[in-house]
Design a protein around this motif. Sequence first.
Motif, PDB file in Angstrom:
ATOM      1  N   ILE A  77       9.369   9.162   0.825  1.00  0.00           N
ATOM      2  CA  ILE A  77       8.635   7.906   0.670  1.00  0.00           C
ATOM      3  C   ILE A  77       9.532   6.695   0.847  1.00  0.00           C
ATOM      4  CG2 ILE A  77       8.851   8.155  -1.845  1.00  0.00           C
ATOM      5  CD1 ILE A  77       6.179   6.163   0.114  1.00  0.00           C
ATOM      6  N   GLN A  78      10.735   6.714   0.284  1.00  0.00           N
ATOM      7  CA  GLN A  78      11.599   5.535   0.380  1.00  0.00           C
ATOM      8  C   GLN A  78      12.056   5.290   1.813  1.00  0.00           C
ATOM      9  OE1 GLN A  78      12.686   8.406  -0.942  1.00  0.00           O
ATOM     10  NE2 GLN A  78      14.437   8.877   0.366  1.00  0.00           N
ATOM     11  N   ALA A  79      12.185   6.338   2.599  1.00  0.00           N
ATOM     12  CA  ALA A  79      12.537   6.167   4.011  1.00  0.00           C
ATOM     13  C   ALA A  79      11.384   5.523   4.765  1.00  0.00           C
ATOM     14  CB  ALA A  79      12.895   7.511   4.633  1.00  0.00           C
ATOM     15  N   ARG A  80      10.162   5.964   4.473  1.00  0.00           N
ATOM     16  CA  ARG A  80       8.988   5.388   5.142  1.00  0.00           C
ATOM     17  C   ARG A  80       8.825   3.917   4.792  1.00  0.00           C
ATOM     18  NH1 ARG A  80       6.606  10.141   3.102  1.00  0.00           N
ATOM     19  NH2 ARG A  80       5.186   9.021   1.698  1.00  0.00           N
ATOM     20  N   THR A  81       8.984   3.579   3.515  1.00  0.00           N
ATOM     21  CA  THR A  81       8.637   2.223   3.097  1.00  0.00           C
ATOM     22  C   THR A  81       9.717   1.192   3.395  1.00  0.00           C
ATOM     23  OG1 THR A  81       9.443   2.574   0.827  1.00  0.00           O
ATOM     24  CG2 THR A  81       7.133   3.084   1.279  1.00  0.00           C
ATOM     25  N   PHE A  82      10.939   1.620   3.680  1.00  0.00           N
ATOM     26  CA  PHE A  82      11.962   0.646   4.064  1.00  0.00           C
ATOM     27  C   PHE A  82      12.039   0.474   5.577  1.00  0.00           C
ATOM     28  CE2 PHE A  82      12.895   0.117  -0.186  1.00  0.00           C
ATOM     29  CZ  PHE A  82      13.903  -0.815  -0.369  1.00  0.00           C
ATOM     30  N   ALA A  83      11.430   1.380   6.328  1.00  0.00           N
ATOM     31  CA  ALA A  83      11.413   1.228   7.786  1.00  0.00           C
ATOM     32  C   ALA A  83      10.715  -0.071   8.224  1.00  0.00           C
ATOM     33  CB  ALA A  83      10.747   2.444   8.431  1.00  0.00           C
ATOM     34  N   PRO A  84       9.584  -0.460   7.609  1.00  0.00           N
ATOM     35  CA  PRO A  84       8.958  -1.722   8.028  1.00  0.00           C
ATOM     36  C   PRO A  84       9.851  -2.933   7.834  1.00  0.00           C
ATOM     37  CG  PRO A  84       7.420  -0.416   6.727  1.00  0.00           C
ATOM     38  CD  PRO A  84       8.751   0.249   6.629  1.00  0.00           C
ATOM     39  N   LEU A  85      10.728  -2.904   6.829  1.00  0.00           N
ATOM     40  CA  LEU A  85      11.624  -4.034   6.610  1.00  0.00           C
ATOM     41  C   LEU A  85      12.583  -4.211   7.779  1.00  0.00           C
ATOM     42  CD1 LEU A  85      12.558  -3.649   2.832  1.00  0.00           C
ATOM     43  CD2 LEU A  85      10.879  -5.177   3.860  1.00  0.00           C
ATOM     44  N   GLY A 130       4.721  -3.215   4.121  1.00  0.00           N
ATOM     45  CA  GLY A 130       3.821  -3.152   5.263  1.00  0.00           C
ATOM     46  C   GLY A 130       3.146  -4.486   5.524  1.00  0.00           C
ATOM     47  N   ALA A 131       2.818  -5.208   4.445  1.00  0.00           N
ATOM     48  CA  ALA A 131       2.195  -6.521   4.601  1.00  0.00           C
ATOM     49  C   ALA A 131       3.133  -7.486   5.323  1.00  0.00           C
ATOM     50  CB  ALA A 131       1.807  -7.083   3.237  1.00  0.00           C
ATOM     51  N   ASP A 132       4.420  -7.423   4.989  1.00  0.00           N
ATOM     52  CA  ASP A 132       5.380  -8.306   5.655  1.00  0.00           C
ATOM     53  C   ASP A 132       5.416  -8.045   7.156  1.00  0.00           C
ATOM     54  OD1 ASP A 132       5.943  -9.236   3.136  1.00  0.00           O
ATOM     55  OD2 ASP A 132       7.876  -8.219   2.955  1.00  0.00           O
ATOM     56  N   LEU A 133       5.361  -6.770   7.531  1.00  0.00           N
ATOM     57  CA  LEU A 133       5.371  -6.439   8.958  1.00  0.00           C
ATOM     58  C   LEU A 133       4.037  -6.784   9.603  1.00  0.00           C
ATOM     59  CD1 LEU A 133       6.976  -5.308  11.319  1.00  0.00           C
ATOM     60  CD2 LEU A 133       6.218  -3.004  10.655  1.00  0.00           C
ATOM     61  N   LEU A 134       2.944  -6.607   8.880  1.00  0.00           N
ATOM     62  CA  LEU A 134       1.627  -7.002   9.393  1.00  0.00           C
ATOM     63  C   LEU A 134       1.607  -8.496   9.696  1.00  0.00           C
ATOM     64  CD1 LEU A 134      -1.775  -5.709   8.263  1.00  0.00           C
ATOM     65  CD2 LEU A 134      -1.450  -8.175   8.314  1.00  0.00           C
ATOM     66  N   LEU A 172      -0.145  -8.811   0.429  1.00  0.00           N
ATOM     67  CA  LEU A 172      -1.077  -8.517   1.513  1.00  0.00           C
ATOM     68  C   LEU A 172      -1.986  -9.716   1.773  1.00  0.00           C
ATOM     69  CD1 LEU A 172      -2.162  -6.640   3.620  1.00  0.00           C
ATOM     70  CD2 LEU A 172      -3.517  -5.474   1.868  1.00  0.00           C
ATOM     71  N   ALA A 173      -2.432 -10.380   0.717  1.00  0.00           N
ATOM     72  CA  ALA A 173      -3.276 -11.566   0.895  1.00  0.00           C
ATOM     73  C   ALA A 173      -2.537 -12.644   1.679  1.00  0.00           C
ATOM     74  CB  ALA A 173      -3.722 -12.108  -0.459  1.00  0.00           C
ATOM     75  N   ARG A 174      -1.275 -12.865   1.356  1.00  0.00           N
ATOM     76  CA  ARG A 174      -0.493 -13.879   2.071  1.00  0.00           C
ATOM     77  C   ARG A 174      -0.278 -13.480   3.526  1.00  0.00           C
ATOM     78  NH1 ARG A 174       1.573 -17.911  -0.890  1.00  0.00           N
ATOM     79  NH2 ARG A 174       1.411 -17.699  -3.151  1.00  0.00           N
ATOM     80  N   ALA A 175      -0.057 -12.213   3.769  1.00  0.00           N
ATOM     81  CA  ALA A 175       0.113 -11.754   5.146  1.00  0.00           C
ATOM     82  C   ALA A 175      -1.149 -12.009   5.959  1.00  0.00           C
ATOM     83  CB  ALA A 175       0.475 -10.265   5.166  1.00  0.00           C
ATOM     84  N   VAL A 176      -2.303 -11.670   5.392  1.00  0.00           N
ATOM     85  CA  VAL A 176      -3.564 -11.892   6.089  1.00  0.00           C
ATOM     86  C   VAL A 176      -3.780 -13.389   6.324  1.00  0.00           C
ATOM     87  CG1 VAL A 176      -6.070 -11.722   5.871  1.00  0.00           C
ATOM     88  CG2 VAL A 176      -4.632  -9.770   5.263  1.00  0.00           C
ATOM     89  N   ALA A 177      -3.481 -14.192   5.313  1.00  0.00           N
ATOM     90  CA  ALA A 177      -3.640 -15.641   5.466  1.00  0.00           C
ATOM     91  C   ALA A 177      -2.772 -16.163   6.603  1.00  0.00           C
ATOM     92  CB  ALA A 177      -3.282 -16.342   4.158  1.00  0.00           C
TER      93      ALA A 177
END
Length: 264
Positions: A77-85, A130-134, A172-177
């Motif tokens: 999990i930690q490998a998956r979730t740091f890849a978007p960064l 993921g939101a940051d990458l979105l 996520l809300a800020r990313a969408v905005a």
Amino acid sequence: MTDWTMIESDDCAVPADRPLEELVRELSAALGDPDPAIRDGAPYSVLATWIARGVIDAPRRLALGDEMAARLQDREIQARTFAPLVLDMLVEKGDFRAGWVDAFERWYPAETDLRGYDEKLGWLHAVAHGADLLDRFGRHPEVDPVRMLHLAATRLTTPTDHVLDQLEDDRLARAVARVLTRPDLSERDATTWLDPIGACFGADRLSTPVPAHLTNCLRTLRLLYVLADRGVRAPGTESAPEALRHRAAVKERIAAVLDLIVKR
């Protein structure tokens, strides 16, 4: 292992006694390490600095991006979730491949481990990272912003037993905005991505207790309404808030969707 803390303290100077390729491989591995002191410490800072400064050349950066896109399917999990960064760092630098967007789109709504923090693994932040990458992809000229808006809706409406914590819903809300500030969005584009969320509220309105994914939707849309009303700042800045496109229509549609759950 390289003493990355010492390198960080030396203004991230590149060691002269090691090939850069070897150092980048070590940094890449560190950002998937289960030890949060390694993964989220000096190696992260050094890699971000080297990418921003162009120490890592374009071909190596593209290869690193391909590696991170593949890592979104890692068993850990930690490998998956740091890849978007790392992908976010690369796209900010100006690197881009359409395949990275495809890989992200496959992973984001499918991720089942939505913990913000784990006592052993430290920060995980699947939804927030993921939101940051979105946000980054959604504002990229080669990515259709509607695609990212619908991806956000899919992430929110995917059933889960986990109520988002550690401000994941806010991120996520800020990313969408931020995606909704794209000047090329039509009013329809800016609002119809909310339809699946409205349908989800309608279908589950008799559920007791409220399913976790509906709670996640509610919290995210509440902040999104505020951001639509007030505007959204770039992360980590004190810049003037940027207005969302078609803000009145967006606010009206968010309010209508939220009203579906209020009438439960």
